[in-house]
Motif scaffolding. Structure first.
Motif, PDB file in Angstrom:
ATOM      1  N   TRP A 132      39.969  33.792  34.020  1.00  0.00           N
ATOM      2  CA  TRP A 132      39.622  34.122  32.634  1.00  0.00           C
ATOM      3  C   TRP A 132      38.689  33.093  32.009  1.00  0.00           C
ATOM      4  O   TRP A 132      38.281  33.254  30.869  1.00  0.00           O
ATOM      5  CB  TRP A 132      40.891  34.254  31.787  1.00  0.00           C
ATOM      6  CG  TRP A 132      41.595  35.559  31.974  1.00  0.00           C
ATOM      7  CD1 TRP A 132      41.389  36.720  31.280  1.00  0.00           C
ATOM      8  CD2 TRP A 132      42.605  35.861  32.934  1.00  0.00           C
ATOM      9  NE1 TRP A 132      42.201  37.714  31.736  1.00  0.00           N
ATOM     10  CE2 TRP A 132      42.971  37.221  32.760  1.00  0.00           C
ATOM     11  CE3 TRP A 132      43.253  35.115  33.922  1.00  0.00           C
ATOM     12  CZ2 TRP A 132      43.939  37.849  33.540  1.00  0.00           C
ATOM     13  CZ3 TRP A 132      44.209  35.739  34.690  1.00  0.00           C
ATOM     14  CH2 TRP A 132      44.541  37.086  34.499  1.00  0.00           C
ATOM     15  N   THR A 150      49.885  38.062  37.870  1.00  0.00           N
ATOM     16  CA  THR A 150      49.160  38.692  36.770  1.00  0.00           C
ATOM     17  C   THR A 150      48.854  40.164  37.026  1.00  0.00           C
ATOM     18  O   THR A 150      48.008  40.745  36.340  1.00  0.00           O
ATOM     19  CB  THR A 150      47.844  37.933  36.501  1.00  0.00           C
ATOM     20  OG1 THR A 150      47.052  37.917  37.698  1.00  0.00           O
ATOM     21  CG2 THR A 150      48.133  36.509  36.053  1.00  0.00           C
ATOM     22  N   CYS A 183      50.006  39.781  30.731  1.00  0.00           N
ATOM     23  CA  CYS A 183      49.400  40.845  31.540  1.00  0.00           C
ATOM     24  C   CYS A 183      50.282  42.088  31.548  1.00  0.00           C
ATOM     25  O   CYS A 183      49.772  43.218  31.568  1.00  0.00           O
ATOM     26  CB  CYS A 183      49.163  40.346  32.954  1.00  0.00           C
ATOM     27  SG  CYS A 183      47.834  39.117  33.087  1.00  0.00           S
ATOM     28  N   GLY A 186      49.689  44.584  28.590  1.00  0.00           N
ATOM     29  CA  GLY A 186      48.646  45.574  28.789  1.00  0.00           C
ATOM     30  C   GLY A 186      49.127  46.759  29.604  1.00  0.00           C
ATOM     31  O   GLY A 186      48.780  47.914  29.310  1.00  0.00           O
ATOM     32  N   GLN A 223      41.216  39.018  27.573  1.00  0.00           N
ATOM     33  CA  GLN A 223      41.525  40.235  28.313  1.00  0.00           C
ATOM     34  C   GLN A 223      40.522  41.345  28.010  1.00  0.00           C
ATOM     35  O   GLN A 223      40.067  42.052  28.907  1.00  0.00           O
ATOM     36  CB  GLN A 223      42.937  40.727  27.962  1.00  0.00           C
ATOM     37  CG  GLN A 223      44.047  40.038  28.716  1.00  0.00           C
ATOM     38  CD  GLN A 223      44.149  40.539  30.141  1.00  0.00           C
ATOM     39  OE1 GLN A 223      43.365  40.164  31.004  1.00  0.00           O
ATOM     40  NE2 GLN A 223      45.127  41.382  30.409  1.00  0.00           N
ATOM     41  N   ARG A 227      38.155  42.965  30.804  1.00  0.00           N
ATOM     42  CA  ARG A 227      38.231  44.399  31.084  1.00  0.00           C
ATOM     43  C   ARG A 227      36.885  45.075  30.846  1.00  0.00           C
ATOM     44  O   ARG A 227      36.510  46.006  31.582  1.00  0.00           O
ATOM     45  CB  ARG A 227      39.310  45.045  30.222  1.00  0.00           C
ATOM     46  CG  ARG A 227      40.737  44.578  30.515  1.00  0.00           C
ATOM     47  CD  ARG A 227      41.166  44.955  31.904  1.00  0.00           C
ATOM     48  NE  ARG A 227      42.551  44.546  32.171  1.00  0.00           N
ATOM     49  CZ  ARG A 227      43.145  44.653  33.344  1.00  0.00           C
ATOM     50  NH1 ARG A 227      42.473  45.143  34.375  1.00  0.00           N
ATOM     51  NH2 ARG A 227      44.392  44.260  33.524  1.00  0.00           N
ATOM     52  N   ALA A 247      43.857  46.816  26.302  1.00  0.00           N
ATOM     53  CA  ALA A 247      43.519  45.448  25.897  1.00  0.00           C
ATOM     54  C   ALA A 247      42.950  45.427  24.482  1.00  0.00           C
ATOM     55  O   ALA A 247      43.269  44.526  23.680  1.00  0.00           O
ATOM     56  CB  ALA A 247      42.519  44.846  26.880  1.00  0.00           C
TER      57      ALA A 247
END
Length: 257
Positions: A132, A150, A183, A186, A223, A227, A247
Motif C-alpha cells: 500500500w 490481507t 481488509c 471490504g 484501499q 482498488r 472500498a
C-alpha cells in the motif's frame, strides 16, 4: 493425470495413484489433489525461477509451522531445477457465508484474533508490508510487527465442524495489526453489509480495538486508490469493481476521502 513433477514427489508421497486438478486454487500455481501412498495431499507447484511466484511459494512453506491449528499442515516440500513443490494436508470443509445475518460471522472475528496473536517467526523480519506504500503518503501508519493475512475472502476460509481454517498463505506480511480486519471490512461490505455493520463485526477483534483511528482512515483511503489501480489493470474482472465499490463506501463512511 500424469504430473511433470511426479517423480520428485515420490520420495515424500510414495507412488501416486491418482491426481485431479483443483478448482479455486492459487491463481499462479499448478494446484492438484493427489492420492498417494501417504494419503491425499493438496499440491502446489511453481516454476523454480527467481521472482514473485517462487518467493510466495517459499514464504507459504516457511510460515506453515507458525500456523498450527489455523492452516492445513505442510506435509512436504521438494524442488529441482524446474519446480518448487509443496504438499499440504487436505481439509474437507465448506466456505463461510459472509452475508448479513450469517451464523458464520463470529468465526471470522475469532480467526482474526488467532492470526494477530501469532508470534512472527524470526525469518519474517524481512516481510514488512509495502503493497500500500504507493497509495498513501503516510505508510508509517500501516507499518507494524503483526502477522497479517490481507485476503480473507470466503474462498480462503474453510469451516470443518468446530474448526475454522485459513488457507492461501502465499504472502503473509508484518504490518499494523488492524490490516487483517481492515481488509475483511471490504469483503463484508461487498457481501452486502453496510460499512457501519462491517465495522461492528470487526470491532470485537483485539487488533481493531488497539488501532489508531487516523491509521484506519489512511488505510481506507489507500484501499480506494489501490482498488482503482487494479480495476484499471483488469477492467474485465467484475469482482475487482465490486471491491472498489466496497472500498469507496467504507472510505466515505469514515469521511476519509
Amino acid at each position: 493425470m500424469e504430473l511433470p513433477f511426479q517423480d520428485m514427489m515420490r520420495p515424500h508421497t510414495g507412488p501416486v495413484a491418482h491426481a485431479r486438478p483443483a478448482t479455486g486454487g492459487s491463481g499462479f500455481a499448478t494446484t492438484v489433489f493427489v492420492q498417494a501412498e501417504i494419503g491425499e495431499c493438496f499440491v502446489k507447484a511453481v516454476p523454480n525461477r527467481p521472482g514473485g511466484r517462487l518467493d510466495a511459494a517459499r514464504r507459504e512453506a516457511q510460515i506453515n509451522r507458525t500456523l498450527t491449528g489455523i492452516a492445513p499442515r505442510l506435509r512436504f516440500e521438494a524442488e529441482d531445477e524446474q519446480w518448487f513443490v509443496t504438499g499440504f494436508e487436505v481439509v474437507d470443509g465448506r466456505h463461510p457465508d459472509y452475508e448479513p445475518g450469517s451464523a458464520d460471522l463470529p468465526r471470522l472475528v475469532h480467526v482474526m484474533d488467532q492470526i494477530t496473536d501469532l508470534a512472527p517467526p524470526t525469518l519474517a523480519d524481512t516481510w514488512q508490508e509495502s503493497r500500500w506504500d504507493r497509495f498513501t503518503d503516510r505508510p508509517e501508519l500501516l507499518s507494524g510487527n503483526t502477522i497479517t493475512h490481507t485476503d480473507l475472502h470466503p474462498d480462503n476460509i474453510l469451516i470443518d465442524g468446530d474448526r475454522t481454517w485459513v488457507v492461501d498463505w502465499e504472502w503473509p506480511t508484518l504490518a499494523a495489526g488492524f490490516l487483517t480486519a481492515g481488509c475483511l471490512v471490504g469483503q463484508l461490505i461487498a457481501a452486502g453489509h453496510t460499512p457501519a455493520e462491517a465495522e461492528s463485526w470487526v470491532s470485537d477483534s483485539r487488533a481493531w480495538k488497539d488501532a489508531d483511528p487516523k491509521a484506519v482512515d489512511e488505510f481506507a483511503r489507500a484501499q480506494v486508490r489501490m482498488r482503482e489501480w487494479t480495476v484499471e489493470l483488469f477492467p474485465d474482472q467484475t469482482w475487482r469493481k465490486d471491491m472498489l465499490a466496497a472500498a469507496r463506501m467504507w472510505s466515505e463512511h469514515r469521511g476519509a476521502r
